[in-house]
Design an enzyme around this catalytic site. Structure first.
Site, PDB file in Angstrom:
ATOM      1  N   TYR A   1       0.220  -1.293  -0.274  1.00  0.00           N
ATOM      2  CA  TYR A   1      -0.310   0.505   0.165  1.00  0.00           C
ATOM      3  C   TYR A   1       0.678   1.296   0.114  1.00  0.00           C
ATOM      4  CZ  TYR A   1      -3.469   3.570   1.907  1.00  0.00           C
ATOM      5  OH  TYR A   1      -4.038   4.939   1.843  1.00  0.00           O
TER       6      TYR A   1
ATOM      7  N   ASP B   1       9.572   2.596  -0.777  1.00  0.00           N
ATOM      8  CA  ASP B   1       8.614   3.763  -0.130  1.00  0.00           C
ATOM      9  C   ASP B   1       8.500   3.683   1.453  1.00  0.00           C
ATOM     10  OD1 ASP B   1       5.032   3.448   0.036  1.00  0.00           O
ATOM     11  OD2 ASP B   1       6.598   4.183   1.154  1.00  0.00           O
TER      12      ASP B   1
ATOM     13  N   LYS C   1       5.024   9.976   8.784  1.00  0.00           N
ATOM     14  CA  LYS C   1       5.039   8.592  10.071  1.00  0.00           C
ATOM     15  C   LYS C   1       6.582   9.667  10.692  1.00  0.00           C
ATOM     16  CE  LYS C   1       2.890   4.626   7.789  1.00  0.00           C
ATOM     17  NZ  LYS C   1       1.141   4.577   8.276  1.00  0.00           N
TER      18      LYS C   1
HETATM   19  P1  KE4 Z   1      -0.510   8.245   4.362  1.00  0.00           P
HETATM   20  O1  KE4 Z   1      -1.083   9.454   3.230  1.00  0.00           O
HETATM   21  O2  KE4 Z   1      -1.886   7.614   5.554  1.00  0.00           O
HETATM   22  O3  KE4 Z   1       0.658   9.647   5.615  1.00  0.00           O
HETATM   23  O4  KE4 Z   1      -0.090   7.001   4.112  1.00  0.00           O
HETATM   24  C1  KE4 Z   1      -0.175   5.964   2.840  1.00  0.00           C
HETATM   25  C2  KE4 Z   1       1.154   5.517   2.694  1.00  0.00           C
HETATM   26  C3  KE4 Z   1       1.937   5.156   1.909  1.00  0.00           C
HETATM   27  N1  KE4 Z   1       2.994   3.657   2.016  1.00  0.00           N
HETATM   28  C4  KE4 Z   1       3.063   3.178   3.138  1.00  0.00           C
HETATM   29  C5  KE4 Z   1       4.007   2.284   3.178  1.00  0.00           C
HETATM   30  C6  KE4 Z   1       2.034   3.158   4.442  1.00  0.00           C
HETATM   31  O5  KE4 Z   1       2.160   2.498   5.169  1.00  0.00           O
HETATM   32  C7  KE4 Z   1       0.683   4.629   4.196  1.00  0.00           C
HETATM   33  C8  KE4 Z   1       0.396   4.602   5.415  1.00  0.00           C
HETATM   34  N2  KE4 Z   1      -0.340   3.626   6.407  1.00  0.00           N
HETATM   35  C9  KE4 Z   1      -1.432   2.978   6.770  1.00  0.00           C
HETATM   36  C10 KE4 Z   1      -1.068   1.962   7.812  1.00  0.00           C
HETATM   37  N3  KE4 Z   1      -1.571   0.264   7.087  1.00  0.00           N
HETATM   38  C11 KE4 Z   1      -1.746   4.385   7.438  1.00  0.00           C
HETATM   39  C12 KE4 Z   1      -2.914   4.308   8.271  1.00  0.00           C
HETATM   40  C13 KE4 Z   1      -4.881   4.584   7.828  1.00  0.00           C
HETATM   41  O6  KE4 Z   1      -4.551   4.805   6.116  1.00  0.00           O
HETATM   42  O7  KE4 Z   1      -4.998   4.898   8.774  1.00  0.00           O
END
Ligand code: KE4
Length: 426
Positions: A142, A237, A265
Site C-alpha cells: 500500500y 516507500d 510518519k
Molecule cells: P499516509 O497518506 O496515510 O500518511 O501514508 C500513506 C502510506 C504510504 N506508504 C506506506 C508504506 C504506508 O503504510 C502508508 C499508510 N499506512 C497506513 C497503515 N497501514 C496508515 C493508516 C491509515 O490509513 O489510517
C-alpha cells in the site's frame, strides 16, 4: 452506552463511517472504535477511562512513545512563533539537511503533508525524469490513496492494473502494473513485456500493509539490479520503515540504495508530514527548478518541522535506541510465536526489528496470496480478547504492530501474559 459508543453514534452522522481514515472504524474486527483522549509513552487512554498498552503508535510515528517531552516542548515553542507562514523558514532547511545527512541516497528532499502525497509526487517525478509512464507496484503493498496506486492486479501479472476503488478512471491505473512480492521473475516479466516503458518500480522494502512480510534474501538487491539494467528508477516507500528499521531506514538496514525514497510518519513526530527525496539529478526535475509540478500550502509547516526535527535528532543522537528496539522486537515477537504454538494455534509471526504481525495460518507468509490464507475470524477473536485485556493491536489482520522506545520489557511481558491468557481461555 459507553462514551466511545456515544461518540461513534454522533460521528457516523457527520463523518463517513464515523472516522477520518477507514481502518480506525474497527470494521474488520466488528467492535466499536475506542475514542482516544490522551496518550503518554506506550499507553493510550480512551474516553471511558480505559488504559491500553499501545502497539499501533499512530501507525508508526510514535517511535519514541507518545508525547515525548522534548517533542512536545519543541512543538509548543514553534507554535508560539506562529503556526504557518506560507513562506520559507529555517526549520525546513534544518529538516532537509538532517534527512540528507542521515540517508546516503538522498541529496535533495521535498516536504509534503502525508505519505500519500510523497508517493504521488515521487511517482510523478520518476515519470518526468524517465519520460516513461508505467509503474510497477507489488500486490499487497500500500502506497497511500493516490489514483495510480489504487490498483487491483489484473487477472495475470501481465495485465494492466484495474481500479481497486470507485471513482478511479481506468485511465489512471492502466499504467500501473502489479508484480508479486518476493518474486523477481514476476518483475523481470513485466520489464520484458513493457520494453522502455517502465518509469519506476515502487516497493515497501518491508511489506507492512499485508501484515508484515519481510523481503526474501536478495529480493531488494534483485530489484536494484533490474531497475538499473532496464533504465527504471527504484523507489523505496519508507513511509513505515524510514527511520524505524535503522536510523537510515530499510535502505541502510539492507544496504540497498534506491533512486527515490518516500517518507512519512516518523519524520513528522506525530504531525502531518511526508517527504520524497533522492538523487540531485532526479529531484532537480521538481518545480520550481524543473518541469514536474508539485506544491502544498502547508508543506514544511514550521510546527510540524519542529516535531520532526526533534524526533529525528533524538534518534540520531541515541543510536542505542535502535539496538534496544530491534532486540526487544526479536525477543517479543519470538515469545508470541512460542506461546501461540505451545497452545497449538496455527500461526506465523512475521517480524523484523520493531515491526511484527501475527497471521493465523499454517502457511509461511511471504507475499499477498499467502497472507490471505490467514484466518481473519481468529484474528478478530484474538484482537477482541487482547483489547479486553488492555492490549491495543491493529484492528485488522493486514496491518503491523509497532514497538516504540517507550515499551519496557515489563510492559511487553504484560502483553505476553495476555497472549498466554488467550491461549488458555480461547
Ligand atoms: P499516509 O497518506 O496515510 O500518511 O501514508 C500513506 C502510506 C504510504 N506508504 C506506506 C508504506 C504506508 O503504510 C502508508 C499508510 N499506512 C497506513 C497503515 N497501514 C496508515 C493508516 C491509515 O490509513 O489510517
Amino acid at each position: 452506552m459507553t462514551k466511545s459508543e456515544e461518540l461513534f453514534k454522533r460521528a457516523v452522522r457527520c463523518i463517513p463511517g464515523g472516522v477520518n481514515s477507514p481502518v480506525r472504524a474497527f470494521g474488520a474486527v466488528g467492535e466499536t472504535p475506542r475514542f482516544i483522549v490522551s496518550a503518554k509513552g506506550d499507553r493510550i487512554l480512551d474516553a471511558d477511562g480505559n488504559s491500553y498498552l499501545d502497539f499501533i503508535g499512530s501507525w508508526g510515528p510514535m517511535i519514541l512513545g507518545h508525547n515525548h517531552p522534548k517533542v512536545l516542548e519543541s512543538v509548543v515553542r514553534a507554535a508560539g512563533s506562529g503556526l504557518s507562514f506560507g513562506a520559507a523558514t529555517e526549520m525546513e532547511v534544518i529538516m532537509a539537511e538532517l534527512i540528507c545527512d542521515i540517508v546516503p541516497s538522498i541529496e535533495m528532499v521535498r516536504m509534503v503533508n502525508s505519505g500519500t502525497e510523497a508517493v504521488m509526487s515521487a511517482v510523478r517525478t520518476a515519470r518526468g525524469y524517465t519520460g516513461r509512464n508505467k509503474i510497477v507496484k507489488f500486490m499487497g503493498c500500500y502506497h497511500g490513496h493516490s489514483d495510480a496506486m489504487l490498483v487491483k492486479a489484473g487477472s495475470g501479472v501481465m495485465t494492466q492494473g484495474i481500479p481497486d476503488s470507485a471513482g478511479v478512471p481506468a485511465g489512471c491505473t492502466e499504467d500501473t502494473l502489479s508484480a508479486v512480492y518476493n518474486d523477481l521473475d514476476s518483475v523481470e516479466t513485466l520489464f520484458e513485456g513493457n520494453p522502455d516503458q517502465i518509469a519506476a518500480v515502487i516497493v515497501e522494502p518491508v511489506g507492512a500493509n499485508m501484515g508484515v512480510v519481510p523481503p526474501a534474501k536478495g529480493f531488494l538487491e534483485g530489484l536494484r539490479d533490474l531497475c538499473t539494467r532496464y533504465g527504471a528508477l527504484l523507489i523505496f516507500d519508507e513511509v513505515i520503515t524510514g527511520f524505524r528499521l535503522a536510523l537510515d531506514g530499510a535502505q541502510g538496514y539492507f544496504g540497498v540504495r534506491p533512486d527515490l525514497t518516500t517518507f512519512g510518519k516518523i519524520i513528522g513526530g506525530g504531525m502531518p508530514v511526508g517527504a520524497y527525496g533522492g538523487k540531485r539529478e532526479v529531484m532537480s526535475m521538481v518545480a520550481p527548478v524543473g518541469p514536474v509540478y508539485q506544491a502544498g500550502t502547508l508543506s514544511g509547516n514550521p510546527v510540524a518541522m519542529a516535531a520532526g526535527i526533534t524526533q529525528l535528532s533524538i534518534l540520531k543522537e541515541n543510536p542505542d535506541i535502535y539496538r534496544k528496539l530491534n532486540e526487544n522486537g526479536d525477543w517479543f515477537y519470538s515469545e508470541i510465536a512460542g506461546i501461540l504454538k505451545e497452545g497449538n494455534r496455527e500461526c506465523q509471526v512475521n517480524h523484523i526489528g520493531s515491526l511484527g504481525c501475527v497471521f493465523f495460518t499454517k502457511e509461511p507468509v511471504v507475499n499477498y496470496a499467502s497472507a490471505k490464507t490467514s484466518d481473519v475470524k481468529e484474528y478478530r477473536n484474538y484482537f477482541k480478547f487482547m483489547l479486553e485485556h488492555g492490549i491495543y493491536l491493529a484492528p485488522a489482520q493486514f496491518e503491523a504492530m509497532f514497538l516504540s522506545a517507550a515499551h519496557t520489557r515489563a510492559d511487553l511481558e504484560e502483553a505476553l501474559d495476555a497472549v498466554r491468557a488467550y491461549v488458555r481461555e480461547k
